[in-house]
Design a protein around this motif. Structure first.
Motif, PDB file in Angstrom:
ATOM      1  N   GLN A 102       0.870  -1.301   0.183  1.00  0.00           N
ATOM      2  CA  GLN A 102       0.116   0.168  -0.013  1.00  0.00           C
ATOM      3  C   GLN A 102       0.759   1.444   0.402  1.00  0.00           C
ATOM      4  N   THR A 103       0.556   2.355  -0.487  1.00  0.00           N
ATOM      5  CA  THR A 103       1.152   3.670  -0.677  1.00  0.00           C
ATOM      6  C   THR A 103       1.560   4.486   0.751  1.00  0.00           C
ATOM      7  N   THR A 104       0.077   4.041   1.674  1.00  0.00           N
ATOM      8  CA  THR A 104      -0.116   5.590   2.523  1.00  0.00           C
ATOM      9  C   THR A 104       0.256   4.879   3.994  1.00  0.00           C
ATOM     10  N   ASP A 105       0.037   5.337   5.107  1.00  0.00           N
ATOM     11  CA  ASP A 105       0.396   4.311   6.238  1.00  0.00           C
ATOM     12  C   ASP A 105      -1.147   4.169   6.296  1.00  0.00           C
ATOM     13  N   ALA A 106      -1.430   4.599   6.453  1.00  0.00           N
ATOM     14  CA  ALA A 106      -3.044   4.589   6.945  1.00  0.00           C
ATOM     15  C   ALA A 106      -3.079   2.754   5.999  1.00  0.00           C
ATOM     16  N   ASP A 107      -3.172   2.916   5.099  1.00  0.00           N
ATOM     17  CA  ASP A 107      -3.143   1.948   4.213  1.00  0.00           C
ATOM     18  C   ASP A 107      -2.622   0.633   4.311  1.00  0.00           C
ATOM     19  N   LYS A 108      -1.055   1.067   4.834  1.00  0.00           N
ATOM     20  CA  LYS A 108      -0.613  -0.100   5.453  1.00  0.00           C
ATOM     21  C   LYS A 108      -1.364  -0.558   6.274  1.00  0.00           C
ATOM     22  N   LYS A 109      -0.990   0.436   7.325  1.00  0.00           N
ATOM     23  CA  LYS A 109      -2.014  -0.059   9.066  1.00  0.00           C
ATOM     24  C   LYS A 109      -3.404  -1.403   8.256  1.00  0.00           C
ATOM     25  N   ALA A 110      -4.147  -0.513   7.670  1.00  0.00           N
ATOM     26  CA  ALA A 110      -5.477  -1.269   7.669  1.00  0.00           C
ATOM     27  C   ALA A 110      -5.289  -2.289   7.189  1.00  0.00           C
ATOM     28  N   PHE A 111      -4.130  -2.648   5.630  1.00  0.00           N
ATOM     29  CA  PHE A 111      -3.910  -3.400   5.453  1.00  0.00           C
ATOM     30  C   PHE A 111      -3.819  -4.627   6.732  1.00  0.00           C
ATOM     31  N   ILE A 112      -2.796  -4.345   7.159  1.00  0.00           N
ATOM     32  CA  ILE A 112      -2.157  -5.292   8.734  1.00  0.00           C
ATOM     33  C   ILE A 112      -3.270  -6.399   9.307  1.00  0.00           C
ATOM     34  N   GLU A 113      -3.940  -5.050   9.272  1.00  0.00           N
ATOM     35  CA  GLU A 113      -5.614  -5.411  10.442  1.00  0.00           C
ATOM     36  C   GLU A 113      -6.034  -5.945   9.171  1.00  0.00           C
ATOM     37  N   GLN A 114      -6.549  -6.088   8.451  1.00  0.00           N
ATOM     38  CA  GLN A 114      -7.325  -6.661   7.988  1.00  0.00           C
ATOM     39  C   GLN A 114      -6.961  -7.763   7.117  1.00  0.00           C
ATOM     40  N   THR A 115      -5.596  -8.075   6.377  1.00  0.00           N
ATOM     41  CA  THR A 115      -5.199  -9.366   6.536  1.00  0.00           C
ATOM     42  C   THR A 115      -5.053 -10.454   8.148  1.00  0.00           C
ATOM     43  N   THR A 116      -4.747  -9.886   8.983  1.00  0.00           N
ATOM     44  CA  THR A 116      -5.002 -10.494  10.114  1.00  0.00           C
ATOM     45  C   THR A 116      -6.437 -11.298  10.616  1.00  0.00           C
ATOM     46  N   GLN A 117      -7.429 -10.177  10.281  1.00  0.00           N
ATOM     47  CA  GLN A 117      -8.234 -10.423  11.003  1.00  0.00           C
ATOM     48  C   GLN A 117      -8.751 -11.164   9.852  1.00  0.00           C
ATOM     49  N   ALA A 118      -8.966 -11.087   8.490  1.00  0.00           N
ATOM     50  CA  ALA A 118      -9.589 -11.757   7.963  1.00  0.00           C
ATOM     51  C   ALA A 118      -8.343 -13.697   8.241  1.00  0.00           C
ATOM     52  N   ALA A 119      -6.946 -13.782   8.561  1.00  0.00           N
ATOM     53  CA  ALA A 119      -6.625 -15.298   8.934  1.00  0.00           C
ATOM     54  C   ALA A 119      -7.136 -15.592  10.018  1.00  0.00           C
ATOM     55  N   LEU A 120      -7.347 -14.883  10.635  1.00  0.00           N
ATOM     56  CA  LEU A 120      -8.290 -15.449  12.155  1.00  0.00           C
ATOM     57  C   LEU A 120      -9.452 -15.741  12.003  1.00  0.00           C
ATOM     58  N   ILE A 121     -10.182 -15.514  10.857  1.00  0.00           N
ATOM     59  CA  ILE A 121     -11.684 -15.181  10.960  1.00  0.00           C
ATOM     60  C   ILE A 121     -11.824 -16.742  10.180  1.00  0.00           C
ATOM     61  N   SER A 122     -10.720 -16.897   8.928  1.00  0.00           N
ATOM     62  CA  SER A 122     -11.079 -17.929   8.486  1.00  0.00           C
ATOM     63  C   SER A 122     -10.511 -19.323   8.761  1.00  0.00           C
ATOM     64  N   CYS A 123      -9.036 -19.239   9.958  1.00  0.00           N
ATOM     65  CA  CYS A 123      -8.771 -20.683  10.858  1.00  0.00           C
ATOM     66  C   CYS A 123      -9.959 -20.638  11.405  1.00  0.00           C
ATOM     67  N   MET A 124     -10.627 -19.730  12.714  1.00  0.00           N
ATOM     68  CA  MET A 124     -12.039 -20.054  13.305  1.00  0.00           C
ATOM     69  C   MET A 124     -12.806 -20.946  12.340  1.00  0.00           C
ATOM     70  N   ASP A 125     -13.364 -20.428  11.586  1.00  0.00           N
ATOM     71  CA  ASP A 125     -14.235 -21.236  10.299  1.00  0.00           C
ATOM     72  C   ASP A 125     -13.848 -22.631  10.468  1.00  0.00           C
ATOM     73  N   ASP A 126     -12.183 -23.046   9.800  1.00  0.00           N
ATOM     74  CA  ASP A 126     -12.584 -23.976   9.151  1.00  0.00           C
ATOM     75  C   ASP A 126     -11.854 -24.679  10.377  1.00  0.00           C
ATOM     76  N   LEU A 127     -11.591 -24.927  11.482  1.00  0.00           N
ATOM     77  CA  LEU A 127     -11.747 -25.174  12.683  1.00  0.00           C
ATOM     78  C   LEU A 127     -13.123 -25.738  13.331  1.00  0.00           C
ATOM     79  N   GLN A 128     -13.997 -24.980  13.045  1.00  0.00           N
ATOM     80  CA  GLN A 128     -15.081 -25.466  13.603  1.00  0.00           C
ATOM     81  C   GLN A 128     -16.167 -26.310  12.701  1.00  0.00           C
ATOM     82  N   ARG A 129     -15.552 -26.833  11.865  1.00  0.00           N
ATOM     83  CA  ARG A 129     -16.574 -27.523  10.593  1.00  0.00           C
ATOM     84  C   ARG A 129     -16.251 -29.059  11.489  1.00  0.00           C
TER      85      ARG A 129
END
Length: 129
Positions: A102-129
């Motif tokens: 990403q080009t801006t610090d805000a976008d970089k921070k958002a990318f990191i947060e969203q990617t980490t959150q997506a990984a957590l949610i995806s993992c939780m979904d996978d383990l609940q199956r």
């Protein structure tokens, strides 16, 4: 990983864990184990996302993940869990490095947060199956 990054990760994970369980009145022991496992798994995605947004090449990020993974191997004796974490971290690294910096610090921070959150949610979904 620097203390600041570990602290940011811990704060981010505690907030996401609270969000993930906000609608649940009771959690089982299995749910708690799954949440803890997914927090460890998403830690590697967080580290990869930080490296990616800092402009590090994939080889450098992999080296940092490998160094941190050695600590995971020392801390956990359960081979199935260790393999799960290793697979999650390697898959996360591949996914993160297919995405643009990403080009801006805000976008970089958002990318990191969203990617980490997506990984957590995806993992939780996978383990609940």
């Amino acid at each position: 990983m620097q203390f600041k990054n570990k602290l940011m990760f811990a704060v981010l994970m505690s907030g996401m864990t609270n969000m993930a369980y906000a609608d649940m009145t009771q959690t089982s022991e299995i749910d708690e184990i799954n949440a803890a496992s997914c927090m460890v798994a998403s830690q590697g995605v967080y580290m990869a996302a930080v490296e990616r947004q800092a402009g590090s090449d994939k080889k450098k990020a992999k080296k940092a993940l490998d160094k941190e993974f050695r600590n995971i191997k020392k801390s956990f004796k359960n081979k199935e869990f260790v393999n799960f974490v290793e697979t999650s971290w390697n898959n996360g690294l591949d996914i993160v490095y297919n995405m643009p910096v990403q080009t801006t610090d805000a976008d970089k921070k958002a990318f990191i947060e969203q990617t980490t959150q997506a990984a957590l949610i995806s993992c939780m979904d996978d383990l609940q199956r």
